[in-house]
Scaffold this active site. Structure first.
Site, mmCIF file in Angstrom:
data_model
loop_
_atom_site.group_PDB
_atom_site.id
_atom_site.type_symbol
_atom_site.label_atom_id
_atom_site.label_comp_id
_atom_site.label_asym_id
_atom_site.label_seq_id
_atom_site.Cartn_x
_atom_site.Cartn_y
_atom_site.Cartn_z
ATOM 1 N NE ARG A 78 13.943 0.364 41.079
ATOM 2 C CZ ARG A 78 13.665 0.773 42.315
ATOM 3 N NH1 ARG A 78 14.071 0.059 43.349
ATOM 4 N NH2 ARG A 78 12.996 1.861 42.525
ATOM 5 C CD GLU A 91 20.795 0.764 35.000
ATOM 6 O OE1 GLU A 91 20.727 -0.037 35.958
ATOM 7 O OE2 GLU A 91 20.322 1.910 35.024
ATOM 8 C CB CYS A 96 1.745 27.225 6.398
ATOM 9 S SG CYS A 96 3.083 27.780 7.460
ATOM 10 C CE LYS A 143 23.038 6.250 39.750
ATOM 11 N NZ LYS A 143 22.063 6.100 38.721
ATOM 12 C CD GLU A 201 32.912 -14.809 6.969
ATOM 13 O OE1 GLU A 201 33.676 -15.620 6.448
ATOM 14 O OE2 GLU A 201 33.298 -13.825 7.647
ATOM 15 C CG PHE A 202 26.948 -13.507 13.547
ATOM 16 C CD1 PHE A 202 27.613 -14.103 14.609
ATOM 17 C CD2 PHE A 202 25.619 -13.144 13.720
ATOM 18 C CE1 PHE A 202 26.965 -14.329 15.813
ATOM 19 C CE2 PHE A 202 24.959 -13.368 14.917
ATOM 20 C CZ PHE A 202 25.634 -13.963 15.971
ATOM 21 C CD GLU A 207 30.205 -1.741 40.475
ATOM 22 O OE1 GLU A 207 29.150 -1.614 39.809
ATOM 23 O OE2 GLU A 207 30.335 -2.540 41.399
ATOM 24 C CB CYS A 258 1.133 31.500 6.428
ATOM 25 S SG CYS A 258 0.319 30.442 7.627
HETATM 26 S S1 IVH Z 1 24.011 -1.303 42.208
HETATM 27 C C1 IVH Z 1 21.479 -2.691 45.663
HETATM 28 N N1 IVH Z 1 25.662 -0.531 40.306
HETATM 29 O O1 IVH Z 1 21.411 3.093 39.483
HETATM 30 C C2 IVH Z 1 22.360 -2.157 44.611
HETATM 31 N N2 IVH Z 1 23.418 0.256 40.260
HETATM 32 O O2 IVH Z 1 20.304 4.936 41.456
HETATM 33 C C3 IVH Z 1 21.683 -2.012 43.340
HETATM 34 N N3 IVH Z 1 22.902 1.669 38.320
HETATM 35 O O3 IVH Z 1 18.698 1.086 40.487
HETATM 36 C C4 IVH Z 1 22.288 -1.125 42.364
HETATM 37 N N4 IVH Z 1 24.890 1.577 37.393
HETATM 38 O O4 IVH Z 1 19.501 0.986 38.030
HETATM 39 C C5 IVH Z 1 24.414 -0.458 40.812
HETATM 40 N N5 IVH Z 1 27.217 0.035 38.645
HETATM 41 C C6 IVH Z 1 25.969 0.107 39.155
HETATM 42 C C7 IVH Z 1 24.946 0.852 38.531
HETATM 43 C C8 IVH Z 1 23.680 0.901 39.124
HETATM 44 C C9 IVH Z 1 23.654 2.042 37.288
HETATM 45 C C10 IVH Z 1 21.485 2.090 38.513
HETATM 46 C C11 IVH Z 1 20.556 1.006 38.964
HETATM 47 C C12 IVH Z 1 20.028 1.459 40.295
HETATM 48 C C13 IVH Z 1 20.198 2.927 40.183
HETATM 49 C C14 IVH Z 1 20.269 3.567 41.554
#
Ligand code: IVH
Length: 673
Positions: free
Chosen positions: A140, A183, A438, A119, A36-37, A117, A417
């Protein structure tokens, strides 16, 4: 459609599609089917085709890609995109907190709070919105300058093309420009699918590499197909200095961004340690890869005052989880010969538990890697597993090297072989050059041909293929179709029943299409996507065979290396022999035609679906009918042959019953297939 009406309808569809997109990707609770989407999107694209002036930059139609960027323009970041200081130690995290606390106290502030948070393990990008519309997206780069990859980022469903700001403009001030950083990553599932469709020799090592490679593609339509995701973790608008970070994350969510949702306000080291501890195992259950925890000072007014070093801000730090490692003993090294003749050294290990499974083998990649590690047979080694990826040997425990270790001998002949090995210039791998003789290459080629995404020949596993090759019954995939029941019955662990099953599976596999056959041939660097492009550009094997290298590079996805590999493939005499056998067996050496059909059970039937099926979505159910010679119609009439009614079937069912059209349920539909 009149322009005014078209405009209104396009706007309605956009709002509707955006809503479903959000329900699906951000809130993970879709309310309509994929089919549907797709229909909604198709309608919108139809209207925009008819009235191109109605296309807006934030229309969901812009996500399907198609734009080709030859060179990505360089952009200068509004403010430098810094990286983070990394640590693997909780002690250093504690030091970081104390340092910040001291600085804050010196300024007369209160005890600081931190936002913890996850990563995300992907690639950082910056998104710039002007007047609420995505205007620019960039990598970046070196932190100061990055590449403008807007066309590619637009294809990511969780990158909002325009942002709404509930409760008025951002933070109460009208905002003409805001920047969001976050990210881009690939979910494990999407990564798995992408890799599975690629030739073995070109697979990505992990989702992050796949993401980085995809963001650099010139063809945004291919980017769209690869399904990436975006999480936001940083928001910057003018004069937003007083808004705490936690509130910014919530603001991002209400603007339609995905944050992942796993963050917490911690008022000190204890809370932070708890967060880190809680996610150290739980993170494996997430559908994407994370490699640590990021800690940010919540009070953003302090960010500027704390400042940054050349590389990273002083108000944040990244704690990285230690890689999943284990120690074991390298017992032996064996050399595997791949379907393309590549020799891979494989370490046989003393079995050891690692990240939820027992590991007893691990790849050593190639001989350069063995040199780099300096590893010998008998050594104590460290092995590592990151995320979903197969384990690898990452180091030798030299302090504990036993006396009697043995050097790993680089083989000079193929272990299968005996042919002398070669090392092509500029390559790190050794190869067995005997492509046609082979047995390992023969087996690999046949297994690839039979694999699920290729010809999908059920019951043709490794041990059966080994027997077929050993006894000289099968040299290449073409021979499979000449097998006779008596020959198969005579093999180990094969009875009359299983022999018949194999022959049935082979018969069934003849019906796969031409594009799949092209992939199944196992041409170096030709994965599923490339095979589809080739099938499109050269609708018969005859025409593909004739194509010159230069001509081939005009096909999307195909560069000089792939083109050369295709040319070379067709010059081989064993390839010519194999193709002749496949042709004789009646395999589809050209596109289209009745050979594409799975069967003809629906030939001449017009079919309509109503209500929901349990086992198929609409799209798949329709495909099943098309693959069997049927047609799909959208409204019921006397001429309709068949109505497939699922749960909660509606007015179409009533109408069918009234008109006396044949109605079947899902079970019966399945039988008809
Ligand atoms: S903050 C100035 N938050 O980790 C602050 N970075 O090792 C900028 N990354 O370049 C980054 N999760 O690519 C931030 N929850 C998160 C992240 C995060 C992944 C990555 C990001 C950064 C790198 C640094």
């Amino acid at each position: 459609m009149e322009r005014a009406q078209a405009k209104q309808e396009a706007e309605r569809l956009r709002a509707e599609i955006n809503r479903h997109n959000r329900l699906y990707y951000v809130e993970a609770r879709p309310v309509i089917s994929d089919y549907e989407f797709d229909k909604l999107l198709e309608r919108l694209i139809g209207i925009e085709k008819e009235h191109p002036d109605l296309v807006t930059p934030d229309s969901p139609s812009q996500r399907v890609g198609g734009e080709i960027t030859k060179v990505f323009p360089v952009v200068v970041h509004r403010e430098p995109m810094l990286s983070l200081a990394n640590t693997y130690s909780l002690g250093e995290v504690e030091e970081f907190c104390r340092r910040v606390e001291k600085l804050v106290e010196a300024e007369g502030g209160r005890r600081p709070e931190f936002v913890a948070e996850l990563k995300f393990d992907g690639v950082a990008v910056s998104l710039l919105y002007r007047d609420g519309v995505l205007a620019r997206g960039a990598t970046r780069g070196d932190g100061m300058r990055g590449d403008d990859i807007t066309a590619n980022l637009r294809t990511i469903p969780t990158v909002p093309l325009s942002i709404t700001m509930p409760g008025g403009p951002l933070f109460g001030t009208p905002v003409s420009e805001i920047e969001v950083r976050g990210e881009v990553f690939m979910r494990k599932e999407d990564f798995g699918k992408l890799n599975e469709a690629r030739p073995e020799e070109d697979r990505f090592a992990n989702p992050r590499n796949a993401t980085a490679g995809t963001l650099k593609l010139q063809d945004s339509a291919e980017v769209a197909r690869r399904r990436m995701s975006f999480v936001a973790y940083y928001l910057k608008g003018p004069d937003d200095g007083r808004i705490p970070h936690l509130q910014r994350l919530r603001q991002l969510e209400s603007m339609g961004f995905m944050t992942g949702g796993h963050y917490r306000l911690c008022d000190g080291v204890a809370g932070i340690a708890e967060f880190i501890g809680a996610w150290s195992e739980k993170r494996w259950t997430l559908p994407y890869e994370t490699d640590g925890v990021v800690l940010k000072l919540n009070d953003t007014t302090l960010w500027d005052r704390l400042g940054a070093t050349a590389k990273s801000p002083r108000w944040a730090i990244a704690y990285k989880y230690p890689a999943q490692q284990a120690r074991t003993v390298l017992r032996e090294v064996v050399f595997q010969v791949g379907r393309l003749g590549t020799i891979t050294p494989v370490a046989e290990l003393e079995p050891v538990r690692l990240a939820g499974s027992t590991v007893s083998r691990s790849t050593l990649h190639n001989f350069d890697e063995i040199d780099r590690l300096g590893v010998r047979i008998g050594d104590r080694v460290m092995i590592e597993k990151s995320g979903e990826v197969i384990p690898k040997v990452v180091g030798v425990v030299l302090d504990e090297r036993p006396e009697a270790t043995v050097a790993i001998q680089v083989p000079d002949a193929c272990p299968e072989c005996g042919t002398p090995l070669v090392r092509p210039e500029g390559e790190v791998s050794l190869y067995c050059p005997d492509e046609s003789g082979c047995p390992a290459q023969k087996r690999g080629r046949i297994l690839h041909f039979a694999s699920r995404n290729a010809m999908d020949i059920q019951n043709l596993g490794e041990s059966l293929v080994a027997q077929l090759v050993d006894r000289g019954l099968v040299d290449d995939p073409g021979d499979l179709y000449r097998l006779e029941k008596a020959q198969v019955e005579g093999l180990e662990r094969m009875g009359a029943k299983s022999a018949q099953n194999l022959l049935d599976a082979l018969a069934e596999s003849r019906k796969r299409g031409y594009a799949r056959l092209l992939y199944a041939l196992g041409i170096r660097h030709v994965g599923q996507a490339t095979a589809r492009e080739l099938a499109h550009a050269y609708p018969s094997l005859g025409s593909l065979r004739e194509a010159g290298e230069e001509e081939l590079t005009a096909v999307p996805d195909i560069g000089p290396v792939v083109a050369a590999s295709i040319r070379e493939f067709f010059t081989r005499s064993w390839v010519k022999a194999m193709l002749a056998k496949l042709e004789e067996a009646g395999l589809p050496l050209e596109a289209g035609g009745p050979k594409e059909l799975v069967n003809r059970n629906f030939e001449g039937l017009s079919v309509i679906f109503t209500g929901g099926l349990d086992r198929y979505d609409r799209q798949r159910a329709s495909e099943l009918v098309l693959e069997r010679g049927g047609r799909i119609v959208t409204s019921v009439s006397k001429k309709t042959s068949l109505v497939v009614a699922g749960s909660e079937a509606g007015s179409k069912l009533d109408k069918a019953l009234k008109l006396g059209v044949r109605v079947v349920d899902e079970d019966e539909f399945e039988k008809m297939l």
